[in-house]
Design an enzyme around this catalytic site. Sequence first.
Site, PDB file in Angstrom:
ATOM      1  N   ARG A   1      -1.056  14.759  12.913  1.00  0.00           N
ATOM      2  CA  ARG A   1       0.065  14.320  12.074  1.00  0.00           C
ATOM      3  C   ARG A   1       0.417  15.500  11.162  1.00  0.00           C
ATOM      4  NH1 ARG A   1      -1.480   8.620   9.871  1.00  0.00           N
ATOM      5  NH2 ARG A   1       0.553   8.718   8.853  1.00  0.00           N
TER       6      ARG A   1
ATOM      7  N   CYS B   1      -5.439  11.909  12.999  1.00  0.00           N
ATOM      8  CA  CYS B   1      -5.943  10.562  12.721  1.00  0.00           C
ATOM      9  C   CYS B   1      -6.230   9.957  14.090  1.00  0.00           C
ATOM     10  CB  CYS B   1      -4.926   9.745  11.949  1.00  0.00           C
ATOM     11  SG  CYS B   1      -3.450   9.536  12.891  1.00  0.00           S
TER      12      CYS B   1
ATOM     13  N   LYS C   1       0.846  -1.215   0.000  1.00  0.00           N
ATOM     14  CA  LYS C   1       0.000   0.000   0.000  1.00  0.00           C
ATOM     15  C   LYS C   1       0.875   1.258   0.000  1.00  0.00           C
ATOM     16  CE  LYS C   1      -1.782   1.462   4.059  1.00  0.00           C
ATOM     17  NZ  LYS C   1      -1.459   2.852   4.408  1.00  0.00           N
ATOM     18  N   ASN C   2       1.905   1.262   0.834  1.00  0.00           N
ATOM     19  CA  ASN C   2       2.672   2.494   1.025  1.00  0.00           C
ATOM     20  C   ASN C   2       3.688   2.751  -0.076  1.00  0.00           C
ATOM     21  OD1 ASN C   2       1.084   2.902   3.215  1.00  0.00           O
ATOM     22  ND2 ASN C   2       2.642   2.362   4.731  1.00  0.00           N
TER      23      ASN C   2
ATOM     24  N   ASP D   1       4.667   0.458  12.057  1.00  0.00           N
ATOM     25  CA  ASP D   1       3.418  -0.124  11.544  1.00  0.00           C
ATOM     26  C   ASP D   1       3.218  -1.573  11.982  1.00  0.00           C
ATOM     27  OD1 ASP D   1       3.406   1.641   8.346  1.00  0.00           O
ATOM     28  OD2 ASP D   1       2.899   2.244  10.381  1.00  0.00           O
TER      29      ASP D   1
ATOM     30  N   ARG E   1      -8.795  -0.447   4.709  1.00  0.00           N
ATOM     31  CA  ARG E   1      -7.959   0.596   4.092  1.00  0.00           C
ATOM     32  C   ARG E   1      -6.599   0.028   3.713  1.00  0.00           C
ATOM     33  NH1 ARG E   1      -6.874   5.613   7.387  1.00  0.00           N
ATOM     34  NH2 ARG E   1      -5.607   5.859   5.530  1.00  0.00           N
TER      35      ARG E   1
HETATM   36  C1  EPZ Z   1       4.026   6.913   6.357  1.00  0.00           C
HETATM   37  O1  EPZ Z   1       3.229   7.925   6.939  1.00  0.00           O
HETATM   38  C2  EPZ Z   1       3.132   5.693   6.271  1.00  0.00           C
HETATM   39  N1  EPZ Z   1       1.980   5.976   5.413  1.00  0.00           N
HETATM   40  C3  EPZ Z   1       2.641   5.300   7.669  1.00  0.00           C
HETATM   41  O2  EPZ Z   1       1.895   4.082   7.531  1.00  0.00           O
HETATM   42  C4  EPZ Z   1       3.853   5.023   8.551  1.00  0.00           C
HETATM   43  O3  EPZ Z   1       3.408   4.761   9.865  1.00  0.00           O
HETATM   44  C5  EPZ Z   1       4.781   6.245   8.555  1.00  0.00           C
HETATM   45  O4  EPZ Z   1       5.147   6.592   7.201  1.00  0.00           O
HETATM   46  C6  EPZ Z   1       6.071   5.978   9.330  1.00  0.00           C
HETATM   47  O5  EPZ Z   1       6.755   4.906   8.752  1.00  0.00           O
HETATM   48  C7  EPZ Z   1       2.147   5.935   4.066  1.00  0.00           C
HETATM   49  O6  EPZ Z   1       3.239   5.677   3.567  1.00  0.00           O
HETATM   50  C8  EPZ Z   1       0.930   6.209   3.241  1.00  0.00           C
HETATM   51  P1  EPZ Z   1       6.109  10.241   8.434  1.00  0.00           P
HETATM   52  P2  EPZ Z   1       3.784   9.456   6.972  1.00  0.00           P
HETATM   53  O7  EPZ Z   1       5.977  11.527   7.701  1.00  0.00           O
HETATM   54  O8  EPZ Z   1       4.545   9.734   5.730  1.00  0.00           O
HETATM   55  C9  EPZ Z   1       6.356  13.434  11.949  1.00  0.00           C
HETATM   56  C10 EPZ Z   1       0.051   2.643   7.722  1.00  0.00           C
HETATM   57  O9  EPZ Z   1      -0.441   2.089   8.704  1.00  0.00           O
HETATM   58  N2  EPZ Z   1       6.165  14.449  10.891  1.00  0.00           N
HETATM   59  O10 EPZ Z   1       7.297   9.366   8.156  1.00  0.00           O
HETATM   60  O11 EPZ Z   1       2.650  10.330   7.315  1.00  0.00           O
HETATM   61  C11 EPZ Z   1       5.101  12.581  12.156  1.00  0.00           C
HETATM   62  O12 EPZ Z   1       4.207  13.228  13.043  1.00  0.00           O
HETATM   63  C12 EPZ Z   1       0.481   4.097   7.821  1.00  0.00           C
HETATM   64  O13 EPZ Z   1       0.248   2.096   6.605  1.00  0.00           O
HETATM   65  C13 EPZ Z   1       6.233  15.797  11.235  1.00  0.00           C
HETATM   66  O14 EPZ Z   1       6.425  16.152  12.399  1.00  0.00           O
HETATM   67  O15 EPZ Z   1       4.788   9.372   8.201  1.00  0.00           O
HETATM   68  C14 EPZ Z   1       5.676  11.316  12.757  1.00  0.00           C
HETATM   69  O16 EPZ Z   1       5.906  11.498  14.133  1.00  0.00           O
HETATM   70  C15 EPZ Z   1       0.158   4.695   9.167  1.00  0.00           C
HETATM   71  N3  EPZ Z   1       6.074  16.734  10.256  1.00  0.00           N
HETATM   72  C16 EPZ Z   1       7.029  11.172  12.036  1.00  0.00           C
HETATM   73  O17 EPZ Z   1       7.341  12.479  11.511  1.00  0.00           O
HETATM   74  C17 EPZ Z   1       5.857  16.369   8.949  1.00  0.00           C
HETATM   75  O18 EPZ Z   1       5.743  17.265   8.084  1.00  0.00           O
HETATM   76  C18 EPZ Z   1       7.007  10.176  10.888  1.00  0.00           C
HETATM   77  O19 EPZ Z   1       5.994  10.545  10.005  1.00  0.00           O
HETATM   78  C19 EPZ Z   1       5.782  15.004   8.617  1.00  0.00           C
HETATM   79  C20 EPZ Z   1       5.948  14.049   9.604  1.00  0.00           C
END
Ligand code: EPZ
Length: 416
Positions: free
Chosen positions: A121, A116, A22-23, A303, A395
Amino acid sequence: MDKIIIEGGNSLSGKVTISGAKNAVLPIMAASILGNGESIITRVPDLRDTRTMIRLLEIIGSVCRFSDGKLTIDSASVDNPEAPYELVKTMRASFYVMGPLLAKFGEVRVSLPGGCAWGPRPVDFHLRGFEKLGAEIILESGYIIAKANNLKGAEISFDFPSVGATGNILMAAVLAEGKTIIRNAAKEPEIVQLCEFLNLMGADISGIGSSNIIVEGVESLESAKIDIIPDRIEAGTFLIAGALLGEITLENVNKNHLLSVVLKLKDTGSEIVESGNSLTILPSDIINPVDIQTAVYPGFPTDLQAQWVAMMSIAKGSSVITDNVYNDRFSHIPELNRLGAKIKVDHNSAWIKGVVSLKGAQVMSTDIRASAALIIGGLVADGITEVQRVYHIDRGYEKIEEKFSAIGAKIYRESA
Ligand code: EPZ
């Protein structure tokens, strides 16, 4: 709303085929906007999230066809650079269209993704990155408007190796003038495949899979074809179920994407055998307690944190699971405790006292991976478990109850 009913305690055996990731497919679908023709993506999982992204691409003006895992996206007629609230609120990954639309149109309007189930986020890394590339960012009644006559390459460093921000900035930088360097970039396999897809479209990206990705901007990109990598999180979910309930073989997996998970599963007592692109898990008769610190790739993935907590709830002893990626991703804990688990949350750690057995109960899904943890809980619990609000699991998992029942679980969906 549908619910999934499980009669626990049945052992598992047999083979399960892992779907495409998915990701990986979500950012690649967004990247197809940058092409001027029809991209072909195979091994696409049929999920709520992939269908939501198709709807979003059609609103933008792409023409999509999806059947039997094959998705074609014709972006020649893309003309509406806007991602509406109705879609973005259901799937944060909708935000991925921002980079490609900004690169292609010089202007884009995307609804701010809400929080969420487990908390806010933010998208500040994405927005700061777009500003570095020369975009003006305006926040107007819940929408983000980004404008840039022409994007210019820049050096961008993330405070945290964000998967989404790395993908979004990459998809803007490929058409920017000059060189972009992304420092502290995400190294997840899904971002590696996004880079491979963009290069197949004619982009010039190097340092792929490292913390420092270099993009030389090009004039334009063509459509491309790609086969989606296996979903390492679905694979990890089934490996955990096998460690608890019986010998199963996963087909269509890439073991290199699961090394941290395989090592931790061996610490719990299971054996894992690899042959080609399949993995077989041979469970031991007891589950040793094993602590986890989640981390960005190649560390133990956040995850799989909820699913690991479910397994540790019946381990022979106590364990501590700390999530270092999200500090409040524990909405599954109260629901697992309804099944008789003994888990306390303190800041970003779950403290688990293993119990002899769980007892079936009604529980409620709150997000994709929490749902998977509750299904695992139900599979090992004595008696009947009813998992409500399973639209969450749909999802991110393709036909999960069919896959589990095909390897011996007593599980079915009740459509309300
Ligand atoms: C991706 O989300 C995945 N989703 C998530 O999977 C996964 O948990 C996450 O990466 C971490 O591996 C998809 O790929 C569609 P991040 P993403 O930006 O990109 C902080 C699932 O279950 N952050 O790497 O949203 C954030 O709050 C989903 O398949 C900021 O502070 O995750 C978090 O603490 C859930 N500012 C950390 O970084 C930003 O602008 C990692 O988030 C962006 C992120």
